[in-house]
Design a protein around this motif. Structure first.
Motif, PDB file in Angstrom:
ATOM      1  N   GLU A   1      -6.901   0.986  -4.627  1.00 58.57           N
ATOM      2  CA  GLU A   1      -7.292  -0.352  -4.189  1.00 58.57           C
ATOM      3  C   GLU A   1      -7.107  -1.378  -5.301  1.00 58.57           C
ATOM      4  O   GLU A   1      -6.620  -2.484  -5.052  1.00 58.57           O
ATOM      5  CB  GLU A   1      -8.736  -0.365  -3.693  1.00 58.57           C
ATOM      6  N   ALA A   2      -7.470  -1.025  -6.523  1.00 61.27           N
ATOM      7  CA  ALA A   2      -7.325  -1.950  -7.645  1.00 61.27           C
ATOM      8  C   ALA A   2      -5.858  -2.325  -7.877  1.00 61.27           C
ATOM      9  O   ALA A   2      -5.532  -3.491  -8.116  1.00 61.27           O
ATOM     10  CB  ALA A   2      -7.926  -1.347  -8.919  1.00 61.27           C
ATOM     11  N   VAL A   3      -4.972  -1.344  -7.780  1.00 58.38           N
ATOM     12  CA  VAL A   3      -3.540  -1.609  -7.964  1.00 58.38           C
ATOM     13  C   VAL A   3      -3.019  -2.455  -6.807  1.00 58.38           C
ATOM     14  O   VAL A   3      -2.235  -3.394  -7.016  1.00 58.38           O
ATOM     15  CB  VAL A   3      -2.741  -0.295  -8.111  1.00 58.38           C
ATOM     16  N   VAL A   4      -3.460  -2.166  -5.592  1.00 55.61           N
ATOM     17  CA  VAL A   4      -3.030  -2.957  -4.431  1.00 55.61           C
ATOM     18  C   VAL A   4      -3.500  -4.407  -4.564  1.00 55.61           C
ATOM     19  O   VAL A   4      -2.745  -5.345  -4.275  1.00 55.61           O
ATOM     20  CB  VAL A   4      -3.525  -2.328  -3.110  1.00 55.61           C
ATOM     21  N   VAL A   5      -4.717  -4.614  -5.033  1.00 57.29           N
ATOM     22  CA  VAL A   5      -5.227  -5.975  -5.257  1.00 57.29           C
ATOM     23  C   VAL A   5      -4.331  -6.700  -6.259  1.00 57.29           C
ATOM     24  O   VAL A   5      -3.915  -7.847  -6.036  1.00 57.29           O
ATOM     25  CB  VAL A   5      -6.699  -5.959  -5.750  1.00 57.29           C
ATOM     26  N   GLU A   6      -4.011  -6.029  -7.356  1.00 55.07           N
ATOM     27  CA  GLU A   6      -3.169  -6.638  -8.385  1.00 55.07           C
ATOM     28  C   GLU A   6      -1.772  -6.950  -7.849  1.00 55.07           C
ATOM     29  O   GLU A   6      -1.255  -8.056  -8.033  1.00 55.07           O
ATOM     30  CB  GLU A   6      -3.062  -5.698  -9.585  1.00 55.07           C
ATOM     31  N   ARG A   7      -1.170  -6.003  -7.167  1.00 55.49           N
ATOM     32  CA  ARG A   7       0.184  -6.209  -6.636  1.00 55.49           C
ATOM     33  C   ARG A   7       0.201  -7.283  -5.554  1.00 55.49           C
ATOM     34  O   ARG A   7       1.154  -8.055  -5.455  1.00 55.49           O
ATOM     35  CB  ARG A   7       0.756  -4.897  -6.108  1.00 55.49           C
ATOM     36  N   SER A   8      -0.837  -7.340  -4.754  1.00 49.32           N
ATOM     37  CA  SER A   8      -0.926  -8.379  -3.720  1.00 49.32           C
ATOM     38  C   SER A   8      -1.003  -9.757  -4.358  1.00 49.32           C
ATOM     39  O   SER A   8      -0.329 -10.693  -3.931  1.00 49.32           O
ATOM     40  CB  SER A   8      -2.150  -8.149  -2.827  1.00 49.32           C
TER      41      SER A   8
ATOM     42  N   SER B   1      -7.249   3.240   5.850  1.00 47.48           N
ATOM     43  CA  SER B   1      -6.462   3.631   7.008  1.00 47.48           C
ATOM     44  C   SER B   1      -5.192   4.358   6.586  1.00 47.48           C
ATOM     45  O   SER B   1      -4.815   5.377   7.162  1.00 47.48           O
ATOM     46  CB  SER B   1      -6.109   2.385   7.823  1.00 47.48           C
ATOM     47  N   ALA B   2      -4.527   3.852   5.559  1.00 48.41           N
ATOM     48  CA  ALA B   2      -3.288   4.480   5.070  1.00 48.41           C
ATOM     49  C   ALA B   2      -3.558   5.880   4.520  1.00 48.41           C
ATOM     50  O   ALA B   2      -2.792   6.809   4.756  1.00 48.41           O
ATOM     51  CB  ALA B   2      -2.635   3.604   4.005  1.00 48.41           C
ATOM     52  N   LEU B   3      -4.654   6.036   3.797  1.00 51.50           N
ATOM     53  CA  LEU B   3      -4.972   7.337   3.213  1.00 51.50           C
ATOM     54  C   LEU B   3      -5.396   8.351   4.269  1.00 51.50           C
ATOM     55  O   LEU B   3      -5.239   9.548   4.087  1.00 51.50           O
ATOM     56  CB  LEU B   3      -6.062   7.195   2.144  1.00 51.50           C
TER      57      LEU B   3
ATOM     58  N   ILE C   1       0.838  -1.205   0.000  1.00 54.56           N
ATOM     59  CA  ILE C   1       0.000   0.000   0.000  1.00 54.56           C
ATOM     60  C   ILE C   1       0.869   1.250   0.000  1.00 54.56           C
ATOM     61  O   ILE C   1       0.620   2.182  -0.779  1.00 54.56           O
ATOM     62  CB  ILE C   1      -0.967  -0.003   1.199  1.00 54.56           C
ATOM     63  N   ALA C   2       1.891   1.266   0.841  1.00 49.63           N
ATOM     64  CA  ALA C   2       2.768   2.437   0.907  1.00 49.63           C
ATOM     65  C   ALA C   2       3.428   2.695  -0.439  1.00 49.63           C
ATOM     66  O   ALA C   2       3.506   3.843  -0.905  1.00 49.63           O
ATOM     67  CB  ALA C   2       3.827   2.244   1.990  1.00 49.63           C
ATOM     68  N   GLN C   3       3.894   1.641  -1.094  1.00 48.96           N
ATOM     69  CA  GLN C   3       4.541   1.807  -2.394  1.00 48.96           C
ATOM     70  C   GLN C   3       3.540   2.266  -3.444  1.00 48.96           C
ATOM     71  O   GLN C   3       3.841   3.120  -4.281  1.00 48.96           O
ATOM     72  CB  GLN C   3       5.209   0.500  -2.832  1.00 48.96           C
ATOM     73  N   THR C   4       2.334   1.719  -3.407  1.00 50.46           N
ATOM     74  CA  THR C   4       1.303   2.097  -4.378  1.00 50.46           C
ATOM     75  C   THR C   4       0.908   3.561  -4.213  1.00 50.46           C
ATOM     76  O   THR C   4       0.811   4.293  -5.200  1.00 50.46           O
ATOM     77  CB  THR C   4       0.070   1.183  -4.236  1.00 50.46           C
ATOM     78  N   VAL C   5       0.705   4.000  -2.972  1.00 54.18           N
ATOM     79  CA  VAL C   5       0.353   5.397  -2.722  1.00 54.18           C
ATOM     80  C   VAL C   5       1.491   6.301  -3.160  1.00 54.18           C
ATOM     81  O   VAL C   5       1.269   7.360  -3.766  1.00 54.18           O
ATOM     82  CB  VAL C   5      -0.014   5.624  -1.232  1.00 54.18           C
TER      83      VAL C   5
END
Length: 83
Positions: free
Chosen positions: A52-59, A77-79, A35-39
């Motif tokens: 969220e879509a990118v985090v789902v893909e990266r996860s 929470s991160a945002l 999440i931190a890297q995606t943000v």
């Protein structure tokens, strides 16, 4: 080291697995890092749904088995500045 002190090739270890496999990093810590890297990559002002879509893909790519609900909660929470 001279030639007599050099280890033979068979005794020299190789790294056959990623170093991360040795570490005990929890799925929660991995998700937090993703999440931190995606943000950081997209920017916090990017639409939450896109993040969220990118985090789902990266996860998924990292082999992390996390529900979309957990991802949504963690991204929110991160945002908001929490962890």
């Amino acid at each position: 080291m001279n030639a007599k002190e050099m280890p033979d090739e068979e005794s020299v270890g190789t790294q056959d697995e990623p170093i991360m496999d040795v570490d005990d990093v929890s799925d929660r810590d991995k998700l937090t890092g993703i999440i931190a890297q995606t943000v950081s990559d997209l920017g916090a002002s990017h639409p939450r749904a896109d993040i969220e879509a990118v985090v789902v893909e990266r996860s998924r790519e990292s082999g992390l088995n996390v529900s979309r609900t957990d991802i949504s909660t963690a991204v929110g929470s991160a945002l908001e500045g929490g962890h």
